[in-house]
Scaffold this active site. Sequence first.
Site, PDB file in Angstrom:
ATOM      1  N   GLN A 284       0.915  -1.097   0.093  1.00  0.00           N
ATOM      2  CA  GLN A 284       0.186   0.169   0.129  1.00  0.00           C
ATOM      3  C   GLN A 284       0.772   1.130  -0.012  1.00  0.00           C
ATOM      4  O   GLN A 284       1.946   1.300   0.637  1.00  0.00           O
ATOM      5  CB  GLN A 284      -0.925   0.232   1.148  1.00  0.00           C
ATOM      6  CG  GLN A 284      -2.055  -1.167   0.876  1.00  0.00           C
ATOM      7  CD  GLN A 284      -3.161  -0.403   0.347  1.00  0.00           C
ATOM      8  OE1 GLN A 284      -3.412   0.536  -0.054  1.00  0.00           O
ATOM      9  NE2 GLN A 284      -4.310  -1.548   0.443  1.00  0.00           N
ATOM     10  N   ASP A 390      -9.910  -8.545  -0.086  1.00  0.00           N
ATOM     11  CA  ASP A 390      -9.376  -7.259  -0.337  1.00  0.00           C
ATOM     12  C   ASP A 390      -9.264  -7.274  -1.930  1.00  0.00           C
ATOM     13  O   ASP A 390      -7.898  -7.220  -2.528  1.00  0.00           O
ATOM     14  CB  ASP A 390      -8.284  -6.886   0.421  1.00  0.00           C
ATOM     15  CG  ASP A 390      -7.628  -5.244   0.067  1.00  0.00           C
ATOM     16  OD1 ASP A 390      -8.269  -4.630  -0.508  1.00  0.00           O
ATOM     17  OD2 ASP A 390      -6.737  -5.041   0.440  1.00  0.00           O
ATOM     18  N   CYS A 417     -11.465  -0.832  -2.783  1.00  0.00           N
ATOM     19  CA  CYS A 417     -11.017   0.317  -3.447  1.00  0.00           C
ATOM     20  C   CYS A 417     -11.768   0.778  -4.425  1.00  0.00           C
ATOM     21  O   CYS A 417     -11.609   1.789  -4.983  1.00  0.00           O
ATOM     22  CB  CYS A 417      -9.570  -0.052  -4.052  1.00  0.00           C
ATOM     23  SG  CYS A 417      -9.535  -1.324  -5.243  1.00  0.00           S
TER      24      CYS A 417
END
Length: 466
Positions: A284, A390, A417
């Site tokens: 990230q 995720d 996201c």
Amino acid sequence: MKKDDLLVLEITDLDSEGNGVGKAEGMAFFVKDAVIGDVVEAKIMKMKKSYGFARLMRLITPSPHRVEAVCPVAKQCGGCQLQAMSYEEQLRFKQEKVKNHLLRIGGFSEEELQMEPITGMEKPLHYRNKAQFPIGTGKDGEIITGFYAARSHRIIDYRSCHLGVAENEEILQQVTEWMQEAKVSAYDETTGRGLVRHVLTRYGFTTEEIMVCIIVNGDRLPKSELLVERLRKLPKMTSITMNINKERTNVILGREVRLLWGRSYIEDYIGDIRYQISPLSFFQVNPVQTEKLYGLALEYAQLTGEETVWDLYCGIGTISLFLAQKAKQVYGVEIIPQAIEDAKNNAKINNITNAEFFVGAAEDILPAYYRNYAEQHNGENAHADVIVVDPPRKGCDQKLLQTMLDMQPERIVYVSCDSATLARDLKILSQGGYKIERVRPVDQFPMTVHVETVCLLSRKHVDRYI
């Protein structure tokens, strides 16, 4: 209305690319560089059946949320879309974006959502620990580098990015001076010729270690010792590598990395977990917010030390290792083999022994595990206490969602996201017997339109709902 007509528009929303949205005669128009609350004069550039595109010609009444962009090339660059909007309004916009997707696409009611306030940043600039700078040749033959202009591959020769770290500017200075001195050519996308394509940098926010990777269109780097000599003088320089990419493609990195000096990786921390990060690692880009994001995922998972957890799309094990601190056993799944090698190594260096990792697509691995378990245990179904997902922007595969429902975990923690695909997937999971308990956006990418969201779903028990 027709092309070249002038319109007066009140901007009431932003689209997914950060363009202002205003309406005239019932038709929506998208206006670049407009901010929610602006009243603008705009010129129609293109008309479609039910919407159009217009160019901002004059700001009639500035929005109360409009601010001066800190970056002088913010309008040209494709990296930031919201610098002209106050940070408070950016957070409000992102909160509403997530909420509206869940209401409209997911079909949830406001009572079902119980939205928690977005987690913002105290200092929403200079947060990126990774940058990729294209290298090119200017009109006078000089080496240029910076960022691509919006929706193009034209390089804006500007190196002081306000989202990246200050160290990048000196790194680029050293690389371009070396290229001029050693007469090393820049790659040309139109011809496929030239050597240096990109410069990738990574920075450890906790360790302050620095990585530089030169992406090249060839097998060797002429006079690389001169480049190493320049770069290794920079404080905390840790890793200097080259990456080979000879493909005519927009993909930045090739598969092969060669070490030029130092280590082939840098190290950094998220919370108490230490990670080794190579040029090819997915990690990230905002470590400050990542710790908050993973902290929320861990909080939502409600682990007591007795749970079996599946972490799907686990990357280099970032969330998996966070979960392993509180779970009995964690299984991570990721399609990229190098990422799984990194995940196993990261577990080892943190002395974590209750995390196991599998290479493959989550939509293949989990259903296969579910089938095989039943065959090996006389029809008994595989079970997980908690499943964490995720996924990339496209969201979860239908086959994977069905297997998650079949495994009947007590809780599902969905980290997203893209709130549009999140809403689509949550609708399927809720129809399969799950209830949304908590939803919280996290501003992982200030100054851009992107936003992360963490959602907790719990399994409905029939006797509680009769």
